[in-house]
Motif scaffolding. Structure first.
Motif, short mmCIF file in Angstrom:
data_model
loop_
_atom_site.label_atom_id
_atom_site.label_comp_id
_atom_site.label_asym_id
_atom_site.label_seq_id
_atom_site.Cartn_x
_atom_site.Cartn_y
_atom_site.Cartn_z
N THR A 82 -5.01 7.50 -5.47
CA THR A 82 -5.40 6.12 -5.22
C THR A 82 -4.25 5.36 -4.55
OG1 THR A 82 -6.93 6.12 -7.08
CG2 THR A 82 -6.18 3.96 -6.30
N ARG A 83 -3.02 5.61 -4.99
CA ARG A 83 -1.86 4.95 -4.38
C ARG A 83 -1.73 5.32 -2.90
NH1 ARG A 83 3.21 6.77 -6.81
NH2 ARG A 83 4.00 7.39 -4.80
N VAL A 87 -4.17 6.35 -0.91
CA VAL A 87 -5.30 5.75 -0.19
C VAL A 87 -5.02 4.27 0.08
CG1 VAL A 87 -7.75 5.12 -0.38
CG2 VAL A 87 -6.99 7.43 -0.99
N ARG A 88 -4.43 3.56 -0.87
CA ARG A 88 -4.08 2.15 -0.65
C ARG A 88 -3.05 2.00 0.47
NH1 ARG A 88 -3.90 0.89 -6.88
NH2 ARG A 88 -6.06 0.29 -7.17
N ILE A 136 -2.78 3.72 3.17
CA ILE A 136 -3.36 3.93 4.51
C ILE A 136 -4.65 3.15 4.73
CG2 ILE A 136 -2.27 6.17 4.82
CD1 ILE A 136 -4.95 7.48 4.08
N ARG A 137 -5.05 2.36 3.72
CA ARG A 137 -6.27 1.56 3.84
C ARG A 137 -6.02 0.41 4.82
NH1 ARG A 137 -8.23 -0.47 -1.63
NH2 ARG A 137 -6.33 -1.66 -1.44
N GLY A 138 -6.96 0.19 5.67
CA GLY A 138 -6.87 -0.86 6.68
C GLY A 138 -7.31 -0.29 8.01
N ARG A 139 -7.96 -1.10 8.78
CA ARG A 139 -8.58 -0.63 10.02
C ARG A 139 -7.58 -0.01 10.99
NH1 ARG A 139 -11.99 -4.25 14.34
NH2 ARG A 139 -12.33 -2.56 15.82
N LYS A 198 -4.18 1.03 10.28
CA LYS A 198 -3.04 1.80 9.79
C LYS A 198 -3.06 3.25 10.26
CE LYS A 198 -1.79 -0.99 5.82
NZ LYS A 198 -1.63 -1.02 4.37
N LEU A 199 -4.21 3.89 10.19
CA LEU A 199 -4.27 5.28 10.65
C LEU A 199 -4.01 5.38 12.16
CD1 LEU A 199 -7.18 6.72 8.48
CD2 LEU A 199 -4.74 7.24 8.33
N HIS A 213 -0.03 -5.01 9.57
CA HIS A 213 -0.10 -3.59 9.21
C HIS A 213 1.26 -2.91 9.36
CE1 HIS A 213 -4.26 -3.38 8.20
NE2 HIS A 213 -4.69 -3.70 9.41
N GLU A 224 3.21 -3.79 6.26
CA GLU A 224 2.73 -3.06 5.09
C GLU A 224 3.16 -1.59 5.13
OE1 GLU A 224 -1.48 -3.76 4.97
OE2 GLU A 224 -1.23 -5.90 4.53
#
Length: 121
Positions: A29-30, A32-33, A35-38, A40-41, A73, A76
């Motif tokens: 979960t950590r 995933v958080r 890299i979460r965001g439109r 970031k990837l 981003h 972050e």
């Protein structure tokens, strides 16, 4: 709980290893958080392709991203230590971004996720 609950099939001593506060679920979960965001990837993969990029080049390469979202981003990703920011202290401002060692370690995981997606489309 119903008989179909999968976490009940995990032996009692191993449940904390999966579901506890320091278990597998918490760690995944950590990540995933992080890299979460439109954007970031795309930022991470772009920095993987080029070892060092300026903000203006990142923005040119990602059509549709606003300066505000790019900055947010990047901050972050830097806070999560996936990228590194180098400020050259020049006028006009010159800043470059690159993947950190931690970010480079994440890339094989992301590439494996891509392969999984291709195999299970």
């Amino acid at each position: 709980m119903g008989v179909t609950s999968t976490h009940l099939k995990v032996p009692a001593g191993e449940r904390d290893a999966c579901l506890g506060p320091e278990g597998s679920v918490a760690h995944v979960t950590r990540v995933v958080r992080m890299i979460r965001g439109r954007w970031k990837l795309p930022i991470l993969f772009r920095l993987y392709a080029d070892p060092s990029l300026r903000t203006s080049q990142l923005r040119r390469d990602m059509a549709g991203i606003s300066q505000k979202m790019l900055t947010q981003h990047l901050r972050e990703l830097e806070a999560d230590r996936l990228i590194e920011r180098t400020d050259f202290g020049e006028k006009p401002l010159r800043v470059e971004y690159r993947l950190s060692d931690r970010g480079k370690q994440l890339l094989p995981v992301l590439i494996a996720a891509r392969s999984f997606s291709l195999d299970h489309g």
